[in-house]
Design a protein around this motif. Structure first.
Motif, PDB file in Angstrom:
ATOM      1  N   VAL A  30     -46.687 -12.893 -34.772  1.00 62.83           N
ATOM      2  CA  VAL A  30     -46.359 -14.048 -35.614  1.00 62.83           C
ATOM      3  C   VAL A  30     -45.549 -15.070 -34.816  1.00 62.83           C
ATOM      4  CG1 VAL A  30     -45.002 -14.803 -37.612  1.00 62.83           C
ATOM      5  CG2 VAL A  30     -46.517 -12.828 -37.807  1.00 62.83           C
ATOM      6  N   LEU A  31     -44.575 -14.602 -34.029  1.00 63.44           N
ATOM      7  CA  LEU A  31     -43.760 -15.509 -33.220  1.00 63.44           C
ATOM      8  C   LEU A  31     -44.609 -16.228 -32.174  1.00 63.44           C
ATOM      9  CD1 LEU A  31     -40.578 -13.306 -32.788  1.00 63.44           C
ATOM     10  CD2 LEU A  31     -40.794 -15.373 -34.181  1.00 63.44           C
ATOM     11  N   ILE A  32     -45.582 -15.546 -31.589  1.00 61.05           N
ATOM     12  CA  ILE A  32     -46.478 -16.175 -30.616  1.00 61.05           C
ATOM     13  C   ILE A  32     -47.341 -17.213 -31.310  1.00 61.05           C
ATOM     14  CG2 ILE A  32     -48.505 -15.760 -29.153  1.00 61.05           C
ATOM     15  CD1 ILE A  32     -47.179 -13.033 -28.417  1.00 61.05           C
ATOM     16  N   GLU A  33     -47.927 -16.862 -32.460  1.00 62.89           N
ATOM     17  CA  GLU A  33     -48.780 -17.784 -33.205  1.00 62.89           C
ATOM     18  C   GLU A  33     -48.043 -19.053 -33.611  1.00 62.89           C
ATOM     19  OE1 GLU A  33     -50.357 -15.565 -36.496  1.00 62.89           O
ATOM     20  OE2 GLU A  33     -51.511 -14.247 -35.176  1.00 62.89           O
ATOM     21  N   ASN A  34     -46.748 -18.930 -33.889  1.00 62.30           N
ATOM     22  CA  ASN A  34     -45.949 -20.083 -34.307  1.00 62.30           C
ATOM     23  C   ASN A  34     -45.260 -20.790 -33.146  1.00 62.30           C
ATOM     24  OD1 ASN A  34     -46.201 -20.192 -37.278  1.00 62.30           O
ATOM     25  ND2 ASN A  34     -45.468 -18.095 -37.105  1.00 62.30           N
ATOM     26  N   GLY A  35     -45.575 -20.390 -31.913  1.00 69.03           N
ATOM     27  CA  GLY A  35     -45.030 -21.050 -30.742  1.00 69.03           C
ATOM     28  C   GLY A  35     -43.569 -20.780 -30.466  1.00 69.03           C
ATOM     29  N   LYS A  36     -43.023 -19.745 -31.055  1.00 72.27           N
ATOM     30  CA  LYS A  36     -41.604 -19.431 -30.847  1.00 72.27           C
ATOM     31  C   LYS A  36     -41.367 -18.686 -29.539  1.00 72.27           C
ATOM     32  CE  LYS A  36     -40.263 -21.165 -34.738  1.00 72.27           C
ATOM     33  NZ  LYS A  36     -39.551 -22.432 -34.761  1.00 72.27           N
ATOM     34  N   ILE A  37     -42.360 -17.897 -29.124  1.00 76.68           N
ATOM     35  CA  ILE A  37     -42.294 -17.242 -27.822  1.00 76.68           C
ATOM     36  C   ILE A  37     -43.632 -17.452 -27.130  1.00 76.68           C
ATOM     37  CG2 ILE A  37     -40.549 -15.509 -28.432  1.00 76.68           C
ATOM     38  CD1 ILE A  37     -42.769 -13.461 -28.756  1.00 76.68           C
ATOM     39  N   ALA A  38     -43.596 -17.473 -25.824  1.00 76.58           N
ATOM     40  CA  ALA A  38     -44.818 -17.696 -25.047  1.00 76.58           C
ATOM     41  C   ALA A  38     -45.629 -16.408 -24.974  1.00 76.58           C
ATOM     42  CB  ALA A  38     -44.462 -18.167 -23.641  1.00 76.58           C
ATOM     43  N   PRO A  39     -46.943 -16.536 -25.118  1.00 71.11           N
ATOM     44  CA  PRO A  39     -47.761 -15.326 -24.980  1.00 71.11           C
ATOM     45  C   PRO A  39     -47.716 -14.815 -23.547  1.00 71.11           C
ATOM     46  CG  PRO A  39     -49.137 -17.278 -25.303  1.00 71.11           C
ATOM     47  CD  PRO A  39     -47.714 -17.716 -25.391  1.00 71.11           C
ATOM     48  N   VAL A  40     -47.575 -13.536 -23.400  1.00 70.77           N
ATOM     49  CA  VAL A  40     -47.527 -12.928 -22.062  1.00 70.77           C
ATOM     50  C   VAL A  40     -48.601 -11.865 -21.957  1.00 70.77           C
ATOM     51  CG1 VAL A  40     -45.108 -13.414 -21.553  1.00 70.77           C
ATOM     52  CG2 VAL A  40     -45.698 -11.356 -22.835  1.00 70.77           C
ATOM     53  N   GLY A  41     -49.775 -12.200 -22.460  1.00 69.78           N
ATOM     54  CA  GLY A  41     -50.838 -11.208 -22.469  1.00 69.78           C
ATOM     55  C   GLY A  41     -50.561 -10.225 -23.579  1.00 69.78           C
ATOM     56  N   SER A  42     -50.518  -8.995 -23.244  1.00 65.87           N
ATOM     57  CA  SER A  42     -50.260  -7.966 -24.238  1.00 65.87           C
ATOM     58  C   SER A  42     -48.822  -7.483 -24.068  1.00 65.87           C
ATOM     59  CB  SER A  42     -51.281  -6.854 -24.032  1.00 65.87           C
ATOM     60  OG  SER A  42     -50.781  -5.624 -24.336  1.00 65.87           O
ATOM     61  N   ILE A  43     -47.971  -7.869 -24.988  1.00 60.97           N
ATOM     62  CA  ILE A  43     -46.558  -7.478 -24.917  1.00 60.97           C
ATOM     63  C   ILE A  43     -46.451  -5.994 -25.237  1.00 60.97           C
ATOM     64  CG2 ILE A  43     -44.268  -7.760 -25.948  1.00 60.97           C
ATOM     65  CD1 ILE A  43     -45.058 -10.643 -26.573  1.00 60.97           C
ATOM     66  N   GLN A  44     -45.982  -5.236 -24.313  1.00 62.98           N
ATOM     67  CA  GLN A  44     -45.860  -3.802 -24.521  1.00 62.98           C
ATOM     68  C   GLN A  44     -44.431  -3.299 -24.311  1.00 62.98           C
ATOM     69  OE1 GLN A  44     -48.269  -1.844 -25.717  1.00 62.98           O
ATOM     70  NE2 GLN A  44     -49.587  -3.614 -25.826  1.00 62.98           N
ATOM     71  N   LYS A  45     -43.576  -4.132 -23.719  1.00 59.47           N
ATOM     72  CA  LYS A  45     -42.237  -3.645 -23.393  1.00 59.47           C
ATOM     73  C   LYS A  45     -41.172  -4.401 -24.181  1.00 59.47           C
ATOM     74  CE  LYS A  45     -43.207  -2.045 -18.749  1.00 59.47           C
ATOM     75  NZ  LYS A  45     -42.787  -2.080 -17.367  1.00 59.47           N
ATOM     76  N   VAL A  46     -40.483  -3.670 -25.024  1.00 59.62           N
ATOM     77  CA  VAL A  46     -39.339  -4.215 -25.745  1.00 59.62           C
ATOM     78  C   VAL A  46     -38.196  -3.239 -25.504  1.00 59.62           C
ATOM     79  CG1 VAL A  46     -38.389  -4.809 -27.988  1.00 59.62           C
ATOM     80  CG2 VAL A  46     -40.763  -5.394 -27.460  1.00 59.62           C
ATOM     81  N   TYR A  47     -37.103  -3.784 -24.988  1.00 61.75           N
ATOM     82  CA  TYR A  47     -35.945  -2.973 -24.614  1.00 61.75           C
ATOM     83  C   TYR A  47     -34.843  -3.135 -25.655  1.00 61.75           C
ATOM     84  CZ  TYR A  47     -32.212  -1.056 -21.703  1.00 61.75           C
ATOM     85  OH  TYR A  47     -31.182  -0.302 -21.208  1.00 61.75           O
ATOM     86  N   SER A  48     -34.325  -2.031 -26.147  1.00 59.25           N
ATOM     87  CA  SER A  48     -33.222  -2.045 -27.099  1.00 59.25           C
ATOM     88  C   SER A  48     -31.911  -1.890 -26.341  1.00 59.25           C
ATOM     89  CB  SER A  48     -33.380  -0.902 -28.100  1.00 59.25           C
ATOM     90  OG  SER A  48     -32.194  -0.727 -28.843  1.00 59.25           O
ATOM     91  N   GLN A  49     -31.041  -2.895 -26.442  1.00 60.12           N
ATOM     92  CA  GLN A  49     -29.758  -2.798 -25.740  1.00 60.12           C
ATOM     93  C   GLN A  49     -28.879  -1.711 -26.337  1.00 60.12           C
ATOM     94  OE1 GLN A  49     -28.002  -6.749 -25.555  1.00 60.12           O
ATOM     95  NE2 GLN A  49     -28.545  -6.842 -23.395  1.00 60.12           N
ATOM     96  N   ARG A  50     -28.930  -1.546 -27.650  1.00 59.45           N
ATOM     97  CA  ARG A  50     -28.087  -0.529 -28.289  1.00 59.45           C
ATOM     98  C   ARG A  50     -28.507   0.874 -27.858  1.00 59.45           C
ATOM     99  NH1 ARG A  50     -28.787   2.779 -32.400  1.00 59.45           N
ATOM    100  NH2 ARG A  50     -30.663   1.722 -33.094  1.00 59.45           N
ATOM    101  N   LYS A  51     -29.813   1.121 -27.866  1.00 63.68           N
ATOM    102  CA  LYS A  51     -30.320   2.447 -27.510  1.00 63.68           C
ATOM    103  C   LYS A  51     -30.431   2.637 -26.003  1.00 63.68           C
ATOM    104  CE  LYS A  51     -33.490   4.118 -30.289  1.00 63.68           C
ATOM    105  NZ  LYS A  51     -34.742   4.286 -31.060  1.00 63.68           N
ATOM    106  N   GLN A  52     -30.394   1.539 -25.264  1.00 61.30           N
ATOM    107  CA  GLN A  52     -30.519   1.528 -23.805  1.00 61.30           C
ATOM    108  C   GLN A  52     -31.811   2.215 -23.341  1.00 61.30           C
ATOM    109  OE1 GLN A  52     -26.872   2.868 -22.004  1.00 61.30           O
ATOM    110  NE2 GLN A  52     -25.791   1.045 -22.681  1.00 61.30           N
ATOM    111  N   ARG A  53     -32.895   1.834 -24.020  1.00 63.21           N
ATOM    112  CA  ARG A  53     -34.214   2.324 -23.625  1.00 63.21           C
ATOM    113  C   ARG A  53     -35.290   1.449 -24.255  1.00 63.21           C
ATOM    114  NH1 ARG A  53     -36.448   6.370 -27.619  1.00 63.21           N
ATOM    115  NH2 ARG A  53     -34.882   6.490 -29.233  1.00 63.21           N
ATOM    116  N   TYR A  54     -36.496   1.610 -23.758  1.00 63.87           N
ATOM    117  CA  TYR A  54     -37.631   0.880 -24.315  1.00 63.87           C
ATOM    118  C   TYR A  54     -38.052   1.511 -25.631  1.00 63.87           C
ATOM    119  CZ  TYR A  54     -38.078  -1.623 -19.950  1.00 63.87           C
ATOM    120  OH  TYR A  54     -37.835  -2.428 -18.880  1.00 63.87           O
TER     121      TYR A  54
END
Length: 76
Positions: A30-54
Motif C-alpha cells: 500500500v505504501l509503495i502504491e501511494n508513493g510513500k516508499i520507493a519500490p525496491v523490487g520484492s521487499i523481503q527484509k524488515v528489521y525490528s530494532q526492538r527484537k534486534q532481528r529480521y
C-alpha cells in the motif's frame, strides 16, 4: 490498532497506525502504491530494532510480535 515507525535505509521515516491482523507485506505494498516508499523490487527484509532481528513480512504484525512503538527498518 498499533502505532509503529517505519524507516528506510536512506533515513526516511514515517509513523503509521496499522491493524495488528494485517500482514506486513500488505502494508508495504500500500505504501509503495501511494508513493510513500520507493519500490525496491520484492521487499523481503524488515528489521525490528526492538527484537534486534529480521521479521518475516508474510506474517501479520501480531504473529511477528510487533507492538506499539516498535521501529521497523526496511532493507533492500
Amino acid at each position: 490498532m498499533r502505532d509503529i515507525t517505519l524507516e528506510t535505509e536512506i533515513g526516511m521515516e514515517m509513523n503509521i497506525r496499522i491493524d495488528e491482523r494485517q500482514k506486513m507485506i500488505e502494508t508495504l505494498q500500500v505504501l509503495i502504491e501511494n508513493g510513500k516508499i520507493a519500490p525496491v523490487g520484492s521487499i523481503q527484509k524488515v528489521y525490528s530494532q526492538r527484537k534486534q532481528r529480521y521479521v518475516n513480512v508474510l506474517l501479520t504484525y501480531e504473529q511477528a510480535q510487533i507492538y506499539n512503538g516498535d521501529r521497523l527498518i526496511i532493507k533492500k
